[in-house]
Scaffold this motif. Structure first.
Motif, PDB file in Angstrom:
ATOM      1  N   THR A  35      50.634 -48.158  63.890  1.00 50.40           N
ATOM      2  CA  THR A  35      49.529 -49.707  63.904  1.00 50.40           C
ATOM      3  C   THR A  35      47.983 -48.760  64.989  1.00 50.40           C
ATOM      4  OG1 THR A  35      50.671 -49.879  66.537  1.00 50.40           O
ATOM      5  CG2 THR A  35      50.975 -51.322  64.152  1.00 50.40           C
ATOM      6  N   LEU A  36      48.612 -47.987  65.952  1.00 52.84           N
ATOM      7  CA  LEU A  36      47.162 -48.337  67.232  1.00 52.84           C
ATOM      8  C   LEU A  36      46.062 -47.012  66.167  1.00 52.84           C
ATOM      9  CD1 LEU A  36      48.612 -48.077  70.350  1.00 52.84           C
ATOM     10  CD2 LEU A  36      47.916 -50.070  69.110  1.00 52.84           C
ATOM     11  N   GLU A  37      44.758 -47.512  66.078  1.00 54.03           N
ATOM     12  CA  GLU A  37      43.508 -46.594  66.084  1.00 54.03           C
ATOM     13  C   GLU A  37      43.035 -45.944  67.756  1.00 54.03           C
ATOM     14  OE1 GLU A  37      43.110 -45.563  63.630  1.00 54.03           O
ATOM     15  OE2 GLU A  37      43.795 -46.503  61.052  1.00 54.03           O
ATOM     16  N   PRO A  38      42.557 -44.790  67.813  1.00 51.40           N
ATOM     17  CA  PRO A  38      41.817 -45.096  69.211  1.00 51.40           C
ATOM     18  C   PRO A  38      41.187 -46.192  69.623  1.00 51.40           C
ATOM     19  CG  PRO A  38      41.625 -42.658  67.764  1.00 51.40           C
ATOM     20  CD  PRO A  38      42.575 -43.918  66.993  1.00 51.40           C
ATOM     21  N   GLY A  39      41.459 -46.476  70.432  1.00 53.53           N
ATOM     22  CA  GLY A  39      40.613 -47.946  71.501  1.00 53.53           C
ATOM     23  C   GLY A  39      41.482 -49.028  70.858  1.00 53.53           C
ATOM     24  N   ASP A  40      42.557 -49.439  70.357  1.00 53.15           N
ATOM     25  CA  ASP A  40      42.805 -50.328  69.762  1.00 53.15           C
ATOM     26  C   ASP A  40      43.287 -50.935  71.384  1.00 53.15           C
ATOM     27  OD1 ASP A  40      42.164 -50.813  67.282  1.00 53.15           O
ATOM     28  OD2 ASP A  40      43.666 -50.092  65.662  1.00 53.15           O
ATOM     29  N   ASP A  41      43.441 -52.068  71.144  1.00 52.14           N
ATOM     30  CA  ASP A  41      44.422 -52.840  72.287  1.00 52.14           C
ATOM     31  C   ASP A  41      45.682 -53.089  72.140  1.00 52.14           C
ATOM     32  OD1 ASP A  41      42.018 -52.722  74.075  1.00 52.14           O
ATOM     33  OD2 ASP A  41      40.957 -54.476  73.754  1.00 52.14           O
ATOM     34  N   VAL A  42      46.613 -53.014  73.134  1.00 57.27           N
ATOM     35  CA  VAL A  42      47.984 -54.033  72.669  1.00 57.27           C
ATOM     36  C   VAL A  42      48.191 -54.803  73.859  1.00 57.27           C
ATOM     37  CG1 VAL A  42      49.345 -51.580  71.920  1.00 57.27           C
ATOM     38  CG2 VAL A  42      49.198 -52.341  74.747  1.00 57.27           C
ATOM     39  N   LEU A  43      48.722 -56.109  73.799  1.00 52.93           N
ATOM     40  CA  LEU A  43      48.334 -57.355  75.367  1.00 52.93           C
ATOM     41  C   LEU A  43      50.207 -56.813  75.566  1.00 52.93           C
ATOM     42  CD1 LEU A  43      47.243 -59.254  76.694  1.00 52.93           C
ATOM     43  CD2 LEU A  43      47.907 -60.423  74.884  1.00 52.93           C
ATOM     44  N   VAL A  44      50.238 -56.476  76.994  1.00 50.97           N
ATOM     45  CA  VAL A  44      51.454 -56.740  77.682  1.00 50.97           C
ATOM     46  C   VAL A  44      52.249 -58.053  78.515  1.00 50.97           C
ATOM     47  CG1 VAL A  44      51.451 -54.154  76.734  1.00 50.97           C
ATOM     48  CG2 VAL A  44      51.421 -54.864  79.398  1.00 50.97           C
ATOM     49  N   PRO A  45      53.501 -58.836  78.546  1.00 50.81           N
ATOM     50  CA  PRO A  45      53.746 -59.135  79.736  1.00 50.81           C
ATOM     51  C   PRO A  45      53.616 -58.291  81.189  1.00 50.81           C
ATOM     52  CG  PRO A  45      55.750 -58.540  78.681  1.00 50.81           C
ATOM     53  CD  PRO A  45      54.710 -57.802  77.912  1.00 50.81           C
ATOM     54  N   GLU A  46      53.284 -59.343  82.707  1.00 49.17           N
ATOM     55  CA  GLU A  46      52.927 -58.831  83.630  1.00 49.17           C
ATOM     56  C   GLU A  46      53.657 -59.525  85.102  1.00 49.17           C
ATOM     57  OE1 GLU A  46      49.769 -56.880  86.220  1.00 49.17           O
ATOM     58  OE2 GLU A  46      49.340 -59.016  85.776  1.00 49.17           O
ATOM     59  N   PRO A  47      54.572 -59.574  85.000  1.00 48.61           N
ATOM     60  CA  PRO A  47      55.239 -58.289  85.770  1.00 48.61           C
ATOM     61  C   PRO A  47      56.511 -57.836  84.139  1.00 48.61           C
ATOM     62  CG  PRO A  47      56.572 -60.177  86.162  1.00 48.61           C
ATOM     63  CD  PRO A  47      55.598 -60.908  85.819  1.00 48.61           C
ATOM     64  N   GLY A  48      56.092 -56.674  84.196  1.00 50.33           N
ATOM     65  CA  GLY A  48      56.835 -56.293  82.321  1.00 50.33           C
ATOM     66  C   GLY A  48      57.551 -54.778  82.365  1.00 50.33           C
TER      67      GLY A  48
ATOM     68  N   GLY B 182      45.863 -46.111  72.979  1.00 47.67           N
ATOM     69  CA  GLY B 182      45.473 -47.434  72.536  1.00 47.67           C
ATOM     70  C   GLY B 182      45.258 -47.698  74.362  1.00 47.67           C
ATOM     71  N   ASP B 183      44.644 -49.361  74.565  1.00 54.40           N
ATOM     72  CA  ASP B 183      43.993 -49.772  75.884  1.00 54.40           C
ATOM     73  C   ASP B 183      45.125 -50.835  75.863  1.00 54.40           C
ATOM     74  OD1 ASP B 183      42.012 -47.870  76.113  1.00 54.40           O
ATOM     75  OD2 ASP B 183      40.836 -49.261  74.747  1.00 54.40           O
ATOM     76  N   VAL B 184      45.235 -51.019  77.211  1.00 54.88           N
ATOM     77  CA  VAL B 184      46.595 -52.162  77.745  1.00 54.88           C
ATOM     78  C   VAL B 184      45.706 -53.413  78.782  1.00 54.88           C
ATOM     79  CG1 VAL B 184      48.076 -52.745  78.444  1.00 54.88           C
ATOM     80  CG2 VAL B 184      48.317 -49.705  78.023  1.00 54.88           C
ATOM     81  N   ARG B 185      45.682 -54.484  77.232  1.00 53.76           N
ATOM     82  CA  ARG B 185      45.796 -55.217  78.418  1.00 53.76           C
ATOM     83  C   ARG B 185      47.030 -56.370  78.557  1.00 53.76           C
ATOM     84  NH1 ARG B 185      43.147 -59.063  76.211  1.00 53.76           N
ATOM     85  NH2 ARG B 185      42.003 -60.124  77.837  1.00 53.76           N
ATOM     86  N   THR B 186      46.697 -57.610  79.612  1.00 52.67           N
ATOM     87  CA  THR B 186      47.733 -57.660  80.141  1.00 52.67           C
ATOM     88  C   THR B 186      48.206 -59.506  80.553  1.00 52.67           C
ATOM     89  OG1 THR B 186      47.428 -57.825  82.531  1.00 52.67           O
ATOM     90  CG2 THR B 186      48.914 -55.947  81.826  1.00 52.67           C
TER      91      THR B 186
END
Ligand SMILES: *Cc1c(COP(=O)(O)O)cnc(C)c1O
Length: 394
Positions: free
Chosen positions: A102-115, A128-132
């Protein structure tokens, strides 16, 4: 010469092993029980152990037939096409494949925190970049569409964990459907069901296939592993179930032969051994009830083979328990410095864990109420820190 800039990358902190701890404390390994990594207290499926021994003589060959046979067996189990089953080197391997696909350079994923730390690690490996999004302790880490949508900003993948590690909470399929409806066409929701066998909820495979009253869809994938309920953490075997539309990508993203001959043979035997899974699940359900009833601190309800306990000072309590021979997971690295996670053991192991924890809490004179009040401040601070995309997720 140097590796690329890895300053955003954080090393995975695994639960500590008995050998490691015993050596460090110069004690006998037999004095310890390990309840730190959500492993199966009954060991591997006996049928899988036999298959591993039998396969030992043929490991000079690359896994071809075994891979195909296991793929078919898993596809049968879920009533999906073989192509929808992406076998991998552990669930972690399947996480990598989904990012590769799925990821192209610079695409983001959204992950749970805590996780679970590996979502973010793997996304970064794939540029990829990571947002929470925060699961709120004040809300008992409840998971629903609104919690995720509040933070959602067109990420390529949204990671959901149900049951969630380390809190044990689940998300309803209706909420996942709503989330899928309200996110962009180009957003894939991955439902990590590493602990799915232990939960009394339907798999999100129903959303992919359009069962149980849901419409079929091409923007949800499910992750499963043989590491937990099947007791095969050491052989490294997991898989993703993907929509039809995604099936062809596997051949382009998978590491050749990453699900080994031994793993595939063990997995094949394990899927046929219903009895071992049933026994494992029963033990986990009894243990988590016992923990909730008898631990002298707050224990969150859990649908997994572990519970999260509010002990006030996780590192002090985990260290004290280790001294007393019970290894648990300090959840500081998950962003929960007040909590430990205890894996459901056999009946005897679980009783020992409860007795030891209660004695340690009494001796350390930790006041769980005061401890909760302390961590309240941290909880309030959490959404603010997670608003900063630079902050690591765990
Ligand atoms: C254990 C676990 C996995 C997968 O672990 P593997 O051993 O790589 O199969 C995935 N997600 C979560 C949340 C887990 O706890």
């Amino acid at each position: 010469m140097q590796p690329r800039d890895l300053s955003d990358h954080i090393a995975y902190e695994a639960g500590r092993g008995i050998e490691e701890v015993a050596r460090e404390l110069k004690r006998d390994p037999s004095e310890f029980v390990k309840l730190a990594s959500n492993e199966n207290p009954h060991g591997p499926s006996p049928a899988a152990a036999v298959a591993l021994r039998d396969a030992a003589g043929t490991v000079n060959s690359y896994p071809k037939a075994a891979h195909a046979d296991l793929t078919s067996a898993v596809a049968d189990r879920w009533d999906v096409a073989d192509e929808q089953v992406w076998l991998a080197n552990g669930g972690d391997g399947a996480i990598d494949y989904l990012h590769r696909a799925t990821l192209e350079p610079g695409d983001d994923v959204l992950v749970p925190e805590p996780g679970f730390a590996y979502y973010g690690m793997s996304a970064r490996f794939h540029h990829g970049d990571v947002r929470t999004y925060a699961l709120e302790r004040a809300n008992d880490f409840a998971q629903d569409a609104a919690t995720v949508l509040e933070r959602y900003d067109d990420e390529r993948i949204v990671w959901l964990t149900s049951p969630h590690n380390p809190t044990g909470s689940t998300i309803a399929l209706e909420e996942i459907e709503r989330l899928a409806d309200e996110t962009a066409d180009e957003t894939l929701l991955v439902v990590d069901e590493a602990y799915g066998e232990f939960a009394d909820v339907n798999s999100a495979v129903s959303l992919i296939e359009g069962r149980d009253g849901f419409d079929a869809r091409d923007d949800v994938a499910v992750l499963r592993t043989f590491s937990k309920a099947y007791g095969l953490a050491g052989v490294r075997l997991g898989y993703a179930i993907v929509p039809d539309e995604w099936a062809d990508a596997y051949a382009r993203v998978n590491t050749p032969f990453a699900a080994s001959e031994l793993a595939c043979r063990a997995g094949l035997a394990a899927v046929g051994d219903r009895e071992h899974v049933d026994r494992t699940v029963e033990t986990a359900i009894d243990a988590r009830e016992y923990l909730r009833e008898h631990v002298d601190a707050h224990v969150w309800p859990s649908e997994g083979n572990f519970v999260l306990v509010d002990v006030g000072d996780a590192s002090a309590v985990a260290e004290e328990l280790q001294e007393r021979g019970v290894i648990v997971r300090d959840c500081s690295s998950f962003g929960l410095p007040g909590c430990v996670r205890i894996t459901c053991g056999t009946e005897a192991e679980t009783e020992r864990a409860v007795e030891t924890l209660n004695a340690a809490l009494a001796d350390l004179d930790v006041d769980p109420d005061e401890a909760s009040a302390d961590s309240e401040g941290e909880r309030d601070a959490a959404p603010e820190s997670s608003a900063n995309a630079e902050v690591p997720d765990t």
